[in-house]
Design a protein around this motif. Structure first.
Motif, short mmCIF file in Angstrom:
data_model
loop_
_atom_site.label_atom_id
_atom_site.label_comp_id
_atom_site.label_asym_id
_atom_site.label_seq_id
_atom_site.Cartn_x
_atom_site.Cartn_y
_atom_site.Cartn_z
N GLY A 1 96.85 12.51 -54.09
CA GLY A 1 97.56 11.66 -53.15
C GLY A 1 97.66 12.26 -51.77
N ILE A 2 96.55 12.41 -51.12
CA ILE A 2 96.59 12.93 -49.76
C ILE A 2 95.93 11.92 -48.82
CG2 ILE A 2 96.59 15.38 -50.38
CD1 ILE A 2 93.52 14.68 -49.05
N ILE A 3 96.19 12.12 -47.53
CA ILE A 3 95.56 11.28 -46.52
C ILE A 3 94.43 12.11 -45.91
CG2 ILE A 3 95.96 9.95 -44.41
CD1 ILE A 3 97.89 9.03 -46.53
N PRO A 4 93.18 11.80 -46.27
CA PRO A 4 92.08 12.68 -45.85
C PRO A 4 91.91 12.81 -44.34
CG PRO A 4 91.26 10.71 -46.98
CD PRO A 4 92.74 10.68 -47.10
N SER B 1 95.71 16.02 -40.81
CA SER B 1 95.67 17.46 -41.06
C SER B 1 96.55 17.81 -42.26
CB SER B 1 96.17 18.20 -39.82
OG SER B 1 97.55 17.93 -39.66
N GLY B 2 96.37 19.02 -42.75
CA GLY B 2 97.19 19.48 -43.86
C GLY B 2 98.67 19.42 -43.53
N VAL B 3 99.02 19.86 -42.34
CA VAL B 3 100.43 19.86 -41.90
C VAL B 3 100.98 18.44 -41.91
CG1 VAL B 3 102.00 20.40 -40.02
CG2 VAL B 3 100.02 21.82 -40.40
N ALA B 4 100.23 17.52 -41.32
CA ALA B 4 100.70 16.13 -41.26
C ALA B 4 100.85 15.56 -42.66
CB ALA B 4 99.73 15.29 -40.44
N ASN B 5 99.96 15.96 -43.57
CA ASN B 5 100.07 15.49 -44.95
C ASN B 5 101.34 15.98 -45.62
OD1 ASN B 5 97.94 13.94 -46.61
ND2 ASN B 5 96.75 15.02 -45.05
N ILE B 6 101.73 17.20 -45.30
CA ILE B 6 102.93 17.75 -45.94
C ILE B 6 104.18 16.98 -45.50
CG2 ILE B 6 104.44 19.81 -46.00
CD1 ILE B 6 101.84 21.49 -45.91
N LEU C 1 95.79 24.70 -42.85
CA LEU C 1 96.65 23.54 -42.62
C LEU C 1 96.26 22.72 -41.40
CD1 LEU C 1 100.12 25.14 -43.43
CD2 LEU C 1 98.75 23.64 -44.87
N GLY C 2 95.45 23.32 -40.52
CA GLY C 2 95.11 22.63 -39.27
C GLY C 2 93.95 21.66 -39.41
N VAL C 3 93.16 21.82 -40.46
CA VAL C 3 91.96 20.98 -40.60
C VAL C 3 92.30 19.69 -41.35
CG1 VAL C 3 90.44 22.97 -40.65
CG2 VAL C 3 91.24 22.01 -42.80
N MET C 4 91.42 18.72 -41.23
CA MET C 4 91.65 17.45 -41.93
C MET C 4 91.67 17.69 -43.44
SD MET C 4 89.62 14.47 -40.05
CE MET C 4 89.64 14.27 -38.29
N ALA C 5 92.63 17.09 -44.09
CA ALA C 5 92.82 17.35 -45.52
C ALA C 5 91.61 16.92 -46.34
CB ALA C 5 94.07 16.65 -46.01
#
Lengths: 501, 306
Positions: free
Chosen positions: A91-94, A97-102, A139-143
């Motif tokens: 369940g992530i938004i590809p 970014s990792g941070v935004a997903n968290i 965490l900065g890259v696209m999930a």
């Protein structure tokens, strides 16, 4: 252990005529690590999803810290009641970014005048990783560019943003490699120390017995019993889950490699363009089960993708019988090969299509008549055969695959390929998210494939599985081939870990 | 890599055109021509990223520009009337189109095409009605600053800054990307899907409205079109958006759009310099460029793009 944190009483959940949970009553105490065990479709995930507010209950009551508890969404469960869950499916938004997903859905806490302070958000994410020892994930890259297990850790971090005192983990460890599982185990110890609780759902029964304090066993939507983990064995747990004694071993009992001399696939200096796979060479023989194992980032899953042709590669993968160089998935299929992705929901199944459609699609070309027309009767016969052979638990073949439990989805995923006449198959974590009964069935299918001289490349995050089923094990480390070990006296977990680490 | 290839192509074309491409005057022309398409593409970016595929944008631009022109020039409300009129019409039209798709549960491209026909018809009826009285749709003579270099440049800078900040650094930017990528996860995380889509399309409509102001201020007159003739006016913006998609690993979408618009207009400039006819010849190239940009945006994707 402390006071009761969660009390579920006489909980029921109906989906139309199907009763997913029947009169379920459990209580979890503070500081307790509770395992929830049962076969696929027994109602574990439904129970967990009701507790964390994903779906409403049909009847019964839940109390959290003695107060009535009825969250209407996971967000409310987390923010108001401090109950968080990591779900089984990814369940992530590809594209974020990792941070935004968290922090997605909770960005308001970092906003001023509508603008989000990304640095503050990054700092908060780092704090969560440090506080709970979640290791390192970019965490900065696209999930979407992260590996399956990195995404799972992101989801775990997202759940921890609620500072939960009850964390529900639904089959999370099966997506993780040997070393990353340790992150979850350490987290469990911290939770216990801080008098917080975890409800963990896993099909790895050894893990259940090892890491849980207590285990609730479910069968056909009902609670069979809740037992102390110290008082049970894996075998007695299996028996409770299935309702009968499970005979025999899961795994092979022979100690020698057993396969023909004829080479089916010849892999030479295989490299993926992104460097995840670097110079792998091996031969896959007729009737051989070759397992690929490694720690996280070792490149085993990328190896599967490169072999199948969905990852850009250099080097050579040759089907010896037809002298075809396997560059694309079509080449693999044409040479009677198949591939099952670890990422079942995104890469494996058509979730909105019916079970019937999912089962017949790979065989449609084979079943077509001379003019390309398909007989509905033949298609139905094929899918009905696989449906029954794999004991897929669903209302009918017309049910959309997306509505099945994780284990039943995996049965569809496997059945659609293994129901065909194959020469070789690449299986990436074939037993991920399936229960003990299905696992035994899959191993049995692998044994039968082997008897029929079908070659298997089995990529696995579970060393015991690889040791139990393989003729040879390819150990990978940092994308490179670290060892190729034959079944024999050196075929031990410790010997493999030594090479992997 | 894509950016490097495009730069190399530009230098090569400069040689082919005998150095006519990279001159101060020509670069300024390319830049000026790119502004309308950049503004449109920023609008498309906010709308399309939510998962909507609204094909009525071209018709909205025409209607909004003419209403803005009418208010500013003919009714004497000046620049405020022109800008507010265009933006208000764009917001209303875009909202109607979005609501039509969401409320009626029909695919956005269907509601987009339907709305495009309606908006085109409204403008056409207006044009015909005033033609009977011997008048025409607004001709902008006084309020043309939005179509001249210094103001256009300011609009571009402000547009880039606003698009960049909203897309990357606001709740709405993050939420709209979440809804567009995986609406189930977004909903589970507490994001209100409909509200996000409405706000995102409102932001997009503001850019479309400003694009309409710039366009009518630059051209002086925008005629009515029928039979989906308005659709082609967003193709360069669409090519820009697709190109920006291919830059996404390197640049954020709004920055990619700014660069993409210049690249797309640069290509048309080269075609003009090389004497390709401005009618069918350049339209054929436009079609090819849209396909090329689409291909570039999925360069690393190995599956079948749908």
């Amino acid at each position: 252990m402390g006071d009761v944190i969660l009390q579920v009483e006489h909980l029921c959940k109906n989906f139309g005529p199907t009763q997913a949970n029947k009169d379920v009553s459990i209580s979890i105490r503070r500081g307790e690590v509770r395992g929830l065990a049962g076969e696929n479709g027994c109602g574990k995930s439904t129970l967990a999803s009701i507790i964390c507010g994903i779906q409403p209950r049909t009847g019964g009551e839940i109390r959290k810290d003695g107060e009535p508890y009825a969250p209407t969404s996971p967000l409310e469960a987390g923010s108001r009641y401090r109950v968080a869950m990591v779900v089984q499916e990814l369940g992530i938004i590809p594209s974020l970014s990792g941070v935004a997903n968290i922090f997605i859905g909770k960005t308001k806490q970092f906003s001023k005048g509508g603008f989000v302070n990304m640095r503050a958000m990054e700092r908060a994410a780092m704090d969560i990783f440090d506080r709970w020892g979640l290791g390192k994930v970019p965490l900065g890259v696209m999930a979407g560019t992260l590996s399956v297990e990195q995404r799972k850790i992101l989801e775990l971090a997202r759940a921890l943003t609620n500072d939960p005192d009850l964390l529900i983990l639904d089959e999370i460890t099966q997506a993780l490699s040997h070393d990353t599982k340790q992150v979850v185990y350490d987290l469990k110890d911290r939770f216990r120390k801080e008098n917080r609780s975890i409800l963990i759902i896993t099909h790895d029964l050894e893990e259940t017995v090892d890491i849980c304090d207590t285990v609730t066993v479910m069968r056909d939507g009902e609670v069979v019993d809740t037992v102390n983990a110290r008082d049970i064995t894996v075998d007695s747990l299996k028996q409770m889950m299935i309702g009968r004694k499970v005979e025999g071993d899961y795994y092979r009992i022979d100690h020698e490699p057993d396969f023909g001399g004829q080479v089916v696939l010849e892999v030479r200096n295989l490299c993926s363009l992104d460097g995840a796979v670097d110079g792998v060479s091996f031969d896959l023989h007729q009737g051989e089960i070759l397992a690929a194992v490694g720690l996280s980032g070792s490149g085993i899953h990328e190896l599967g993708e490169a072999l199948f042709g969905v990852r850009h590669k250099t080097g050579s993968v040759r089907h010896v019988g037809s002298t075809t160089h396997l560059a694309t998935p079509q080449d693999v299929i044409k040479t009677n090969g198949a591939y099952l992705s670890k990422n079942r929901d995104e890469d494996g199944l058509m979730l909105n299509a019916t079970i019937h459609q999912n089962l017949y699609i790979p065989s449609a070309r084979r079943l077509a008549g001379p003019l390309g027309f398909l007989s509905a009767k033949r298609l139905r016969k094929l899918s009905q055969g696989v449906f029954e052979a794999f004991d897929i638990r669903a209302q009918s073949l017309s049910q959309p695959v997306g509505r099945l439990s994780g284990g039943n989805k995996q049965k569809v995923n496997l059945g659609r390929w293994l129901g065909q006449e194959l020469e070789y198959v690449i299986l990436d974590c074939p037993t991920r998210g399936v229960d003990v009964g299905v696992k035994a069935y899959i191993y049995d299918v692998l044994r039968k494939l082997k008897e029929k001289r079908v070659s298997v490349i089995m990529i696995s995050d579970e060393l015991t599985e690889a040791l139990g089923m393989a003729d040879r094990i390819l150990v990978m480390k940092n994308g490179k081939q670290a060892a190729l070990v034959d079944r024999g006296p050196d075929f031990t977990e410790s010997a493999l870990i030594e090479v992997m680490a | 890599m894509v950016a490097a290839v495009l730069l190399a192509v530009f230098f090569l074309l400069n040689i082919v055109t005998g150095g006519a491409l990279i001159t101060a005057n020509n670069l300024r022309t390319i830049f000026v021509h790119s502004i309308f398409h950049a503004l449109t593409a920023w609008g498309l970016c906010f709308i399309f990223t939510t998962g909507l595929c609204d094909l009525s944008i071209g018709a909205i631009v025409l209607l909004a520009a003419n209403v803005g022109g009418q208010l500013g020039e003919n009714l004497g409300l000046g620049y405020p009337g022109m800008v507010i009129g265009s933006v208000a019409v764009a917001i209303i039209c875009e909202h109607l189109c979005t609501r039509c798709s969401i409320q009626l549960g029909i695919p956005s491209w269907v509601s987009g095409l339907g709305c495009a026909l309606i908006f085109e018809a409204i403008l056409s009826i207006w044009a015909n009605a005033i033609a009977g009285a011997g008048r025409q749709l607004p001709h902008i003579k006084v309020y043309r600053a939005f179509g001249k270099f210094p103001v256009m440049m300011s609009v571009w800078v402000a547009g880039l800054a606003a698009a960049y900040l909203i897309y990357n650094y606001t709740d709405i930017g993050l939420n709209l990307r979440a809804v567009g990528a995986n609406e189930n996860v977004a909903t589970a995380m507490g994001i209100k899907k409909r509200q996000t889509i409405y706000v995102a399309t409102l932001v997009g409509a503001v850019f479309v409205g400003i694009a309409a102001t710039v366009q009518i201020s630059y051209s002086g007159f925008l005629s009515a079109k029928t039979g989906l003739g308005s659709l082609s006016s967003i193709f360069k913006g669409l090519a820009t958006l697709l190109l920006a998609n291919s830059f996404e690993d390197t640049f954020s979408m709004p920055v990619g759009i700014a660069i993409g618009a210049i690249v797309v207009m640069g290509i048309f400039n080269v075609l003009t310099v090389m004497g390709v006819p401005s009618g069918t010849g350049q339209e054929m190239c436009l079609g090819a460029i849209v396909i090329l940009c689409g291909a570039l945006s999925h360069l690393h994707y190995k599956g079948v793009v749908k």
